[in-house]
Design a protein around this motif. Sequence first.
Motif, short mmCIF file in Angstrom:
data_model
loop_
_atom_site.label_atom_id
_atom_site.label_comp_id
_atom_site.label_asym_id
_atom_site.label_seq_id
_atom_site.Cartn_x
_atom_site.Cartn_y
_atom_site.Cartn_z
N MET A 23 0.86 -1.12 0.18
CA MET A 23 0.04 -0.05 0.04
C MET A 23 0.94 1.24 0.05
O MET A 23 1.86 1.55 0.89
N LYS A 24 0.82 2.00 -1.13
CA LYS A 24 1.77 3.31 -1.24
C LYS A 24 0.79 4.47 -1.75
O LYS A 24 -0.26 4.09 -2.64
N THR A 25 1.25 5.87 -1.70
CA THR A 25 0.55 6.58 -2.21
C THR A 25 0.96 6.65 -3.64
O THR A 25 1.88 5.86 -4.05
N TRP A 26 0.57 7.35 -4.48
CA TRP A 26 0.82 7.32 -5.89
C TRP A 26 2.40 7.77 -6.26
O TRP A 26 3.22 7.10 -6.99
N GLU A 28 4.77 7.54 -3.87
CA GLU A 28 5.59 6.42 -3.21
C GLU A 28 5.63 5.35 -4.28
O GLU A 28 6.69 4.63 -4.38
N ALA A 29 4.58 4.93 -4.87
CA ALA A 29 4.72 3.83 -5.72
C ALA A 29 5.49 4.28 -7.06
O ALA A 29 6.36 3.37 -7.63
N TRP A 64 -2.89 1.52 -8.44
CA TRP A 64 -2.44 2.43 -9.18
C TRP A 64 -1.60 2.02 -10.53
O TRP A 64 -1.15 0.94 -10.59
N SER A 225 -2.99 11.01 -2.84
CA SER A 225 -2.41 10.61 -1.71
C SER A 225 -3.44 9.57 -0.83
O SER A 225 -2.95 9.18 0.11
N SER A 227 -3.93 5.58 -0.70
CA SER A 227 -2.89 4.62 -0.43
C SER A 227 -3.48 3.29 -1.26
O SER A 227 -4.66 2.81 -0.79
N TYR A 228 -2.81 2.68 -2.24
CA TYR A 228 -3.32 1.38 -3.10
C TYR A 228 -1.94 0.69 -3.42
O TYR A 228 -1.16 0.99 -3.42
N THR A 229 -2.50 -0.57 -3.58
CA THR A 229 -1.16 -1.49 -4.32
C THR A 229 -1.14 -0.91 -5.71
O THR A 229 -1.87 0.03 -6.19
#
Length: 336
Positions: A23-26, A28-29, A64, A225, A227-229
Amino acid sequence: MHCSMKLMFLIVIIRRYHYINMMKTWTEAQRYCRENYTDLATDHNINDMNELKNTVNNNPKYVWIGLKRTGVYQWKWSLGGPVKYLNWETEPSDNTDNCAVMRNGTWRQQKCDVASQFICYNDSSKAYIINTSSKKWRDAQRFCRQHHTDLINVRNQTDNQLIHNIINDPQRSVWIGLFRDSWQWSDHTDSAFRYWDSGQPDNSGSDCTAVDMNNEGKWHDVSCSGSYTFVCHEDELILIQKNLSWTEAVTYCRENHVDLVSVDSQEIQLMVTEVLHQVWTAEVVCYQNWAPGNEAAVDDCEREVRSGAVQSGGDHLWISLPGSHKLNFICRRKEK
């Protein structure tokens, strides 16, 4: 059979998707993908989208991908490919008319929610199909993709004249596949492919894109902002859209990447299912797939550099071409 003949081929870009169950923000991903692969996922067509869905395998709701809204609007073709030819009646303005119609052989800006007739392109039959029902631009796009390939792409004056003749009415306005948006892929490729869900993007201030795995992989604009895989892509090959001879292409790839790509197995040969551009590739190989009459002229493969191309249709067999012929080419971006 001797097995070190140097060859050149037509091939497509090989892209591999990797589902990351974190799980990350866009942002971070994006950082994770750039550090470990190539970038956040880019989709160039429906085949890419289907492969991405198979990679994720319907695990989460939102995932994402690399599409993000910017402040710069650009014209793009729904079918993809660069916008090199334009035939505006008057130069387009910066208003909100973000789609294009053809009328009497020239193009006009139009609001995308206006209902107009449209022309589809069918890649299988290489035919243009005019549809006399009236639809909004995105509904027309959806219809063409479901029943044919896409809305028409006007590549040059010859295409434009042909389509003008098909319309055959100076007063009729017909959607073409040209649209304008401010969405940009993280890897900065010029892919114009979009797979928005109905009513999306809703321009609610959400500037990043997530795939809805519960709804056929359709896209939604969501807050960056959240959080998704996510899905990364890894480009083992990169297309260089520059016409060079085989020798020049070898030099370019070795100076800027790793080398020209190898077609050294049946597995890679099977990946050549769509030839998007004519490109040179070359490397020492042992796998051979010559069409009848194009086999090596000598038994000792080391004695000369052979040139060839993969046929774009049929069984993608290899054919001989002169090495001085200049084409686009593909470099390998990573060591084997």
